[in-house]
Design a protein around this motif. Structure first.
Motif, mmCIF file in Angstrom:
data_model
loop_
_atom_site.group_PDB
_atom_site.id
_atom_site.type_symbol
_atom_site.label_atom_id
_atom_site.label_comp_id
_atom_site.label_asym_id
_atom_site.label_seq_id
_atom_site.Cartn_x
_atom_site.Cartn_y
_atom_site.Cartn_z
ATOM 1 N N ALA A 108 56.589 32.940 40.750
ATOM 2 C CA ALA A 108 58.289 32.934 41.150
ATOM 3 C C ALA A 108 59.066 32.566 40.125
ATOM 4 C CB ALA A 108 58.376 32.501 42.561
ATOM 5 N N ARG B 225 51.809 31.137 44.162
ATOM 6 C CA ARG B 225 52.984 31.978 44.369
ATOM 7 C C ARG B 225 54.348 31.276 43.687
ATOM 8 N NH1 ARG B 225 50.381 32.900 49.244
ATOM 9 N NH2 ARG B 225 51.570 31.185 50.455
ATOM 10 N N ILE B 226 54.607 30.029 43.978
ATOM 11 C CA ILE B 226 55.738 29.278 43.723
ATOM 12 C C ILE B 226 55.598 29.296 42.028
ATOM 13 C CG2 ILE B 226 56.622 26.838 43.060
ATOM 14 C CD1 ILE B 226 55.560 26.422 46.303
ATOM 15 N N PRO C 87 62.329 29.580 44.472
ATOM 16 C CA PRO C 87 61.395 29.176 45.635
ATOM 17 C C PRO C 87 62.105 28.005 46.310
ATOM 18 C CG PRO C 87 59.875 29.401 43.838
ATOM 19 C CD PRO C 87 61.362 29.530 43.310
#
Length: 168
Positions: free
Chosen positions: A11, A7-8, A59
């Motif tokens: 992003a 996810r990081i 993030p």
């Protein structure tokens, strides 16, 4: 790779890939190219990217960003950051960003092809992990993110002898 890390990276990938951000990064790359040309003995050159260049919030935990240009036909040499988690993407060109906890270097070939998967364009390096860039025949531009501010980032290089600790 863990879902939270994916996810990081996704992003950060979105942040770097927006057209306005790419235009501003291109201007930084031009300055860094001049620095590298002015220092023919240097394996790399860099410049921090102001975090306010990114229009969307990054993030949580991201405290600095950088452009690096790694010189063609070089190995940058081992380094590690004991106080920061580094996430780095291949921005232009390609190369092998190797890591080593113990023993042999592990290869992580990276491409700048925007159609490639995030895992083929990004690497995540936890604090204290040795890493080095192995660059083929073309300069390699990378964008890096750290979890500490620019002025707090610690870079360690291997000791000159076994009796010494890493050099900062």
């Amino acid at each position: 790779m863990m879902k939270s890390e994916t996810r990081i990276l996704n992003a950060l990938d979105r942040a770097v890939s927006s057209t306005p951000v790419r235009k501003r990064i291109t201007a930084i790359i031009r300055r860094v190219e001049r620095k590298l040309r002015a220092s023919p003995e240097a394996a790399l050159a860099w410049e921090p990217i102001p975090l306010n260049l990114y229009p969307e919030p990054l993030p949580e935990g991201i405290r600095s960003s950088w452009v690096f240009i790694l010189r063609a036909d070089t190995t940058t040499g081992a380094e590690r950051h004991p106080n920061s988690h580094q996430r780095m993407m291949s921005y232009r060109g390609s190369g092998d960003f190797q890591t080593r906890r113990t023993g042999r270097w592990r290869p992580h070939p990276l491409t700048s092809d925007p159609a490639a998967a995030v895992a083929e364009r990004w690497i995540s390096i936890p604090p204290g992990v040795w890493h080095q860039g192995v660059v083929p025949a073309e300069d390699w531009v990378v964008v890096s993110f750290h979890t500490v501010p620019e002025e707090e980032l610690i870079e360690e290089r291997p000791a000159a002898s076994p009796r010494e600790g890493p050099r900062r």
